[in-house]
Design an enzyme around this catalytic site. Structure first.
Site, PDB file in Angstrom:
ATOM      1  CE  LYS A  96      -4.356  -1.884   1.633  1.00  0.00           C
ATOM      2  NZ  LYS A  96      -5.419  -1.886   2.655  1.00  0.00           N
ATOM      3  NE  ARG A 118      -7.496  -9.002   1.033  1.00  0.00           N
ATOM      4  CZ  ARG A 118      -7.307  -8.181  -0.006  1.00  0.00           C
ATOM      5  NH1 ARG A 118      -6.466  -7.166   0.100  1.00  0.00           N
ATOM      6  NH2 ARG A 118      -7.958  -8.379  -1.140  1.00  0.00           N
TER       7      ARG A 118
END
Length: 301
Positions: free
Chosen positions: A234, A274
């Site tokens: 991210k 994740r």
């Protein structure tokens, strides 16, 4: 109400709910990301089509993923909605084939209809980045399905979420907003012991917010629910690697840094991480388990 929820959910806040077809390794679990989308921020288009998607899911399972998370709609900043029919066409056959192959599968969706179809096809968990806010029917659908549910912190759709990244104390506000969501879910019939919380890194958050949430992960854990951390590749990881005029590496070059975050999250008590790179994520959580055991070898994966 919140104290009641904590009492009902507490017991093993570092583990995902019982009833999932997952082994218990004595470590944080690893969820492999399978985006069947043309526009996801780091791997859009790589796994489009059922055959390619299933093959990648099987590779991740062989690499040690405990669960494969199948999504058919990008939630990157600025992403546009996908028609329900298209999302269903993307994910349903992939979930069906992976489940029939014996791979534990979750569905990454904000839509109740897709969640219902996914569970019918063999998904054992629903992962909703909106925490049920995007679709008012989601809570009742999950309650009827009787599957565990990941409720992420969310304030607005992808095209608007950066405008909503304003906080006084991000840790306390995110925790309070998530617990409000849990109250709504339980009132709709979702069993509190099936709820998993996700701080929603990157969703209506700046890089500093994401890091403060990770540093304050204990506050979310103390709410009494298992916590899933989705940090993989991210923006905030890229920002942390940007130094002295050197630009941030592209998303697909952030896996080593992601693994470091996964190890730290696991050491802080996350129940699941994740990730895109399953092998690196697995090694990271195994190191966290060994560290917590004081150097004793963890249960083999």
């Amino acid at each position: 109400m919140i104290d009641t929820l904590r009492h009902l959910a507490a017991g093993h806040p570092t583990q995902l709910p019982e009833g999932l077809p997952l082994p218990r390794h004595g470590r944080c679990l690893v969820m492999g990301i399978l985006n069947v989308t043309p526009d996801s921020f780091s791997d859009g288009g790589l796994h489009m089509g059922t055959r390619r998607a299933v093959a990648h899911g099987l590779r991740m399972a062989e690499s040690g993923a405990d669960l494969i998370d199948v999504g058919g709609e990008s939630t990157r900043p600025g992403a546009l909605p996908v028609p329900l029919h298209e999302e269903r066409v993307r994910v349903a056959p992939v979930i069906r084939q992976l489940a029939r192959a014996g791979v534990p599968v979750s569905v990454d969706t904000m839509h109740a209809e897709i969640a219902r179809v996914a569970v019918e096809e063999g998904a054992c968990l629903v992962n909703d980045v909106s925490g049920g806010l995007a679709d008012p029917a989601m809570a009742a659908t999950v309650a009827a399905a009787g599957v565990p549910y990941v409720a992420a912190h969310w304030r607005a759709p992808s095209r608007e979420m950066d405008e909503r990244a304003a906080y006084g104390d991000v840790v306390s506000e995110v925790t309070a907003e998530l617990l409000d969501r849990v109250t709504g879910l339980v009132e709709a019939g979702v069993a509190p012991e099936r709820v998993i919380l996700d701080p929603g890194l990157g969703f209506a958050k700046r890089a500093g917010h994401d890091w403060r949430l990770l540093a304050g992960l204990h506050a979310l854990r103390e709410a009494g629910f298992p916590v899933l951390v989705g940090a993989s590749r991210k923006r905030f990881i890229g920002a942390a690697l940007e130094r002295g005029g050197t630009p941030a590496p592209p998303p697909d070059e952030r896996d080593a840094a992601t693994a470091a975050v996964s190890a730290l999250a696991a050491a802080a008590g996350a129940a699941c991480v994740r990730v895109h790179d399953v092998r690196a994520g697995l090694h990271a959580v195994c190191m966290a388990a060994a560290w917590a055991a004081g150097g004793r070898a963890p249960t083999p994966a």
